[in-house]
Design a protein around this motif. Structure first.
Motif, PDB file in Angstrom:
ATOM      1  N   LEU A   1      37.765  24.650  20.795  1.00 39.35           N
ATOM      2  CA  LEU A   1      37.477  25.679  21.979  1.00 39.35           C
ATOM      3  C   LEU A   1      38.532  25.837  22.792  1.00 39.35           C
ATOM      4  O   LEU A   1      38.884  27.143  23.455  1.00 39.35           O
ATOM      5  CB  LEU A   1      36.243  25.213  22.764  1.00 39.35           C
TER       6      LEU A   1
ATOM      7  N   LEU B   1      43.226  33.180  23.954  1.00 42.96           N
ATOM      8  CA  LEU B   1      42.879  34.365  24.211  1.00 42.96           C
ATOM      9  C   LEU B   1      43.486  34.626  25.666  1.00 42.96           C
ATOM     10  O   LEU B   1      43.506  35.936  26.010  1.00 42.96           O
ATOM     11  CB  LEU B   1      41.491  34.437  24.244  1.00 42.96           C
TER      12      LEU B   1
ATOM     13  N   ASP C   1      32.650  31.109  29.547  1.00 35.90           N
ATOM     14  CA  ASP C   1      32.456  32.410  28.689  1.00 35.90           C
ATOM     15  C   ASP C   1      32.633  32.261  27.399  1.00 35.90           C
ATOM     16  O   ASP C   1      31.700  33.104  26.476  1.00 35.90           O
ATOM     17  CB  ASP C   1      33.664  33.431  29.321  1.00 35.90           C
ATOM     18  N   LEU C   2      33.187  31.522  26.692  1.00 41.40           N
ATOM     19  CA  LEU C   2      33.470  31.735  25.309  1.00 41.40           C
ATOM     20  C   LEU C   2      32.380  30.757  24.735  1.00 41.40           C
ATOM     21  O   LEU C   2      31.987  31.297  23.474  1.00 41.40           O
ATOM     22  CB  LEU C   2      34.706  30.846  24.969  1.00 41.40           C
ATOM     23  N   ARG C   3      31.555  29.943  25.325  1.00 42.94           N
ATOM     24  CA  ARG C   3      30.689  29.173  24.791  1.00 42.94           C
ATOM     25  C   ARG C   3      29.250  30.136  24.663  1.00 42.94           C
ATOM     26  O   ARG C   3      28.339  29.795  23.956  1.00 42.94           O
ATOM     27  CB  ARG C   3      30.185  28.071  25.575  1.00 42.94           C
TER      28      ARG C   3
ATOM     29  N   VAL D   1      40.381  29.386  23.835  1.00 47.49           N
ATOM     30  CA  VAL D   1      40.335  29.901  25.164  1.00 47.49           C
ATOM     31  C   VAL D   1      41.855  29.963  25.530  1.00 47.49           C
ATOM     32  O   VAL D   1      42.271  30.968  26.391  1.00 47.49           O
ATOM     33  CB  VAL D   1      39.855  28.828  26.234  1.00 47.49           C
TER      34      VAL D   1
ATOM     35  N   ILE E   1      31.080  34.156  18.115  1.00 48.62           N
ATOM     36  CA  ILE E   1      32.409  34.328  17.464  1.00 48.62           C
ATOM     37  C   ILE E   1      32.358  34.826  16.132  1.00 48.62           C
ATOM     38  O   ILE E   1      31.655  33.844  15.440  1.00 48.62           O
ATOM     39  CB  ILE E   1      33.257  32.971  17.720  1.00 48.62           C
TER      40      ILE E   1
ATOM     41  N   TRP F   1      43.108  38.035  28.074  1.00 47.12           N
ATOM     42  CA  TRP F   1      41.806  37.622  28.204  1.00 47.12           C
ATOM     43  C   TRP F   1      41.611  36.879  29.574  1.00 47.12           C
ATOM     44  O   TRP F   1      42.175  36.285  29.899  1.00 47.12           O
ATOM     45  CB  TRP F   1      40.984  36.982  27.191  1.00 47.12           C
TER      46      TRP F   1
ATOM     47  N   LEU G   1      34.859  38.550  19.339  1.00 42.26           N
ATOM     48  CA  LEU G   1      33.970  38.211  20.283  1.00 42.26           C
ATOM     49  C   LEU G   1      32.739  38.941  20.553  1.00 42.26           C
ATOM     50  O   LEU G   1      33.146  40.146  21.023  1.00 42.26           O
ATOM     51  CB  LEU G   1      34.573  37.642  21.625  1.00 42.26           C
TER      52      LEU G   1
END
Length: 106
Positions: free
Chosen positions: A57, A64, A75-77, A61, A81, A69, A13
């Motif tokens: 996704l 992680l 946050d991942l969006r 998530v 990546i 995490w 990330l």
């Protein structure tokens, strides 16, 4: 960084490697987030190539978070990546495979 013998996968990330693992808690979170009848339904979608970006996704998530995490879907969006969408899908599939593989098969 990740230990495949423990079911772990590395996710990059924003250029930084992170450990991901589908723990029991992460699997429960994943099941609730995707509202699937069972995780077997999700595995079957991946095996048949019928998974969605939402599936990828949610898997990332959950994995992680299982690796420690503290982020969430929003946050991942907003991160890059490593390897892009194709790598994200590969990592998600690998997380599922490692979560349900016997230790000898890893």
């Amino acid at each position: 960084m990740a230990n495949p013998w423990a079911g772990e996968v590395t996710v990059v990330l924003d250029g930084a490697p992170h450990r991901a693992k589908l723990t029991l808690g992460a699997l429960a979170e994943l099941e609730a987030a995707l509202e699937v009848g069972s995780l077997l339904d999700l595995v079957e979608r991946f095996e048949a190539g019928r998974f969605s970006t939402r599936d990828v996704l949610a898997l990332l998530v959950a994995g992680l978070r299982g690796g420690g995490w503290q982020g969430g879907p929003a946050d991942l969006r907003s991160v890059d990546i490593g390897g892009g969408p194709l790598e994200a899908a590969r990592v998600a599939a690998e997380l599922l495979a490692r979560a349900f593989a016997s230790p000898e098969a890893r």
